[in-house]
Scaffold this active site. Structure first.
Site, short mmCIF file in Angstrom:
data_model
loop_
_atom_site.label_atom_id
_atom_site.label_comp_id
_atom_site.label_asym_id
_atom_site.label_seq_id
_atom_site.Cartn_x
_atom_site.Cartn_y
_atom_site.Cartn_z
CG HIS A 230 -1.91 1.06 1.27
ND1 HIS A 230 -3.06 1.05 0.52
CD2 HIS A 230 -1.95 2.22 1.97
CE1 HIS A 230 -3.76 2.13 0.76
NE2 HIS A 230 -3.11 2.88 1.64
CG ASP B 53 -0.88 5.63 2.47
OD1 ASP B 53 -2.03 5.58 2.02
OD2 ASP B 53 -0.48 4.92 3.42
CG HIS C 1 -4.92 6.02 0.01
ND1 HIS C 1 -4.97 5.88 1.39
CD2 HIS C 1 -5.89 6.90 -0.31
CE1 HIS C 1 -5.92 6.66 1.86
NE2 HIS C 1 -6.49 7.29 0.85
CG PHE D 198 -4.84 13.66 11.05
CD1 PHE D 198 -4.28 14.77 11.67
CD2 PHE D 198 -5.65 13.86 9.95
CE1 PHE D 198 -4.57 16.06 11.22
CE2 PHE D 198 -5.94 15.14 9.49
CZ PHE D 198 -5.40 16.24 10.12
CG ASP E 66 -5.56 3.08 4.56
OD1 ASP E 66 -4.80 2.77 5.50
OD2 ASP E 66 -5.25 3.86 3.64
N GLY E 67 -6.39 2.23 7.91
CA GLY E 67 -6.28 3.04 9.13
C GLY E 67 -6.51 2.22 10.38
N GLY F 69 -0.94 -1.86 9.03
CA GLY F 69 -0.05 -0.80 9.49
C GLY F 69 0.44 -1.05 10.90
C1 DX5 Z 1 -3.37 7.18 6.51
C2 DX5 Z 1 -2.78 6.22 5.51
C3 DX5 Z 1 -2.69 4.82 6.04
C4 DX5 Z 1 -1.98 4.69 7.31
C5 DX5 Z 1 -2.15 3.31 7.88
O1 DX5 Z 1 -2.99 8.47 6.31
O2 DX5 Z 1 -3.61 6.17 4.39
O3 DX5 Z 1 -2.22 3.92 5.06
O4 DX5 Z 1 -0.67 5.08 7.23
O5 DX5 Z 1 -1.39 3.16 8.99
P1 DX5 Z 1 -1.91 2.71 10.42
O6 DX5 Z 1 -2.51 1.33 10.28
O7 DX5 Z 1 -0.67 2.71 11.19
O8 DX5 Z 1 -2.96 3.67 10.88
ZN ZN Z 2 -3.66 4.62 2.69
#
Ligand code: DX5
Ligand code: ZN
Length: 235
Positions: free
Chosen positions: A40, A42, A73, A150, A185-186, A208
């Protein structure tokens, strides 16, 4: 053609969350040795939300070092530039935020013309009704469980209404008989995977900080891969 995107309960580790940003290639290789088969990626512009962990040139350089599919993303106030660059560097899937995009339909067409899997991402508070007309064209919909950008804030947790939203999206997709994948996601946890993975309520789980230990990346990824296999076997 069989593709990893068609599998159940796919693990898509978040590059910015679990990789060492000073040693990206070795982090990605560690994930691959652990059995991970999707990444993934970002992309934040520092404007849509206040962080910018990764640049496009870095993603371009990484693309040459691995064949792992990039599940991208885009979190940007203006998508055109970022989406265009990700297409050019060979991303397999690009999901852009619907909220700032003035021409959602056109952007999906552009991605499909370039043979890239396309779809939109929604912030936690964005209503699913915004998907009404474009859903049928999307290969995947990404639901942010936290506010995008965030992730570094320790006290940022999944929005309280997300279970309802995830299930309502699944119902919309089922009702229309679509092959659209759901990406979550998140702060994704094993509990989220148990609740939504085996039943196909969601398909891609962005792994994550909650389910991968970045200090022991390879072993931690391998444990999660093993755990996912058991989950699918026992359900
Ligand atoms: C949020 C991102 C995510 C995030 C996921 O801004 O899109 O991909 O980094 O990380 P965790 O699971 O650590 O919240
Ligand atoms: Zn993401």
């Amino acid at each position: 053609m069989n593709s990893v995107f068609d599998e159940k309960c796919i693990l898509s580790p978040s590059l910015i969350s679990v990789c060492d940003l000073c040693n990206l290639e070795s982090s990605v290789k560690a994930l691959e040795r652990g059995g991970i088969r999707m990444l993934h990626v970002d992309i934040l512009d520092g404007h849509f939300s206040p962080s910018m962990p990764l640049g496009l040139d870095t993603v371009k350089a990484l693309r040459k070092k691995t064949e792992i599919p990039f599940d991208c993303h885009v979190m940007a106030s203006s998508n055109d530039f970022f989406v265009g660059e990700l297409v050019d560097l060979g991303a397999e899937q690009i999901l852009f935020h619907l909220e700032p995009e003035p021409h959602v339909d056109r952007m999906i067409n552009y991605l499909h013309e370039h043979n890239v899997r396309a779809g939109v991402a929604l912030k936690p508070g964005t209503d699913l009704s915004t998907l009404n007309y474009v859903l049928d064209k999307c290969d995947a919909i990404l639901l942010m469980m936290i506010n995008p950008g965030f992730a570094q804030c320790k006290n940022e947790g999944q929005a309280s209404y997300m279970d309802r939203k995830v299930r309502e999206l699944h119902e919309m997709i089922e009702r229309r008989g679509l092959p659209t994948k759901v990406v979550l996601d998140g702060r994704i946890s094993k509990k989220n995977m148990e609740d939504y993975g085996p039943q196909g309520i969601a398909d891609i789980f962005v792994a994550g900080s909650t389910c991968i230990d970045k200090k022991d990346l390879e072993n931690s990824a391998a444990d999660l891969v093993q755990w996912r296999e058991e989950l699918l076997k026992n359900s």
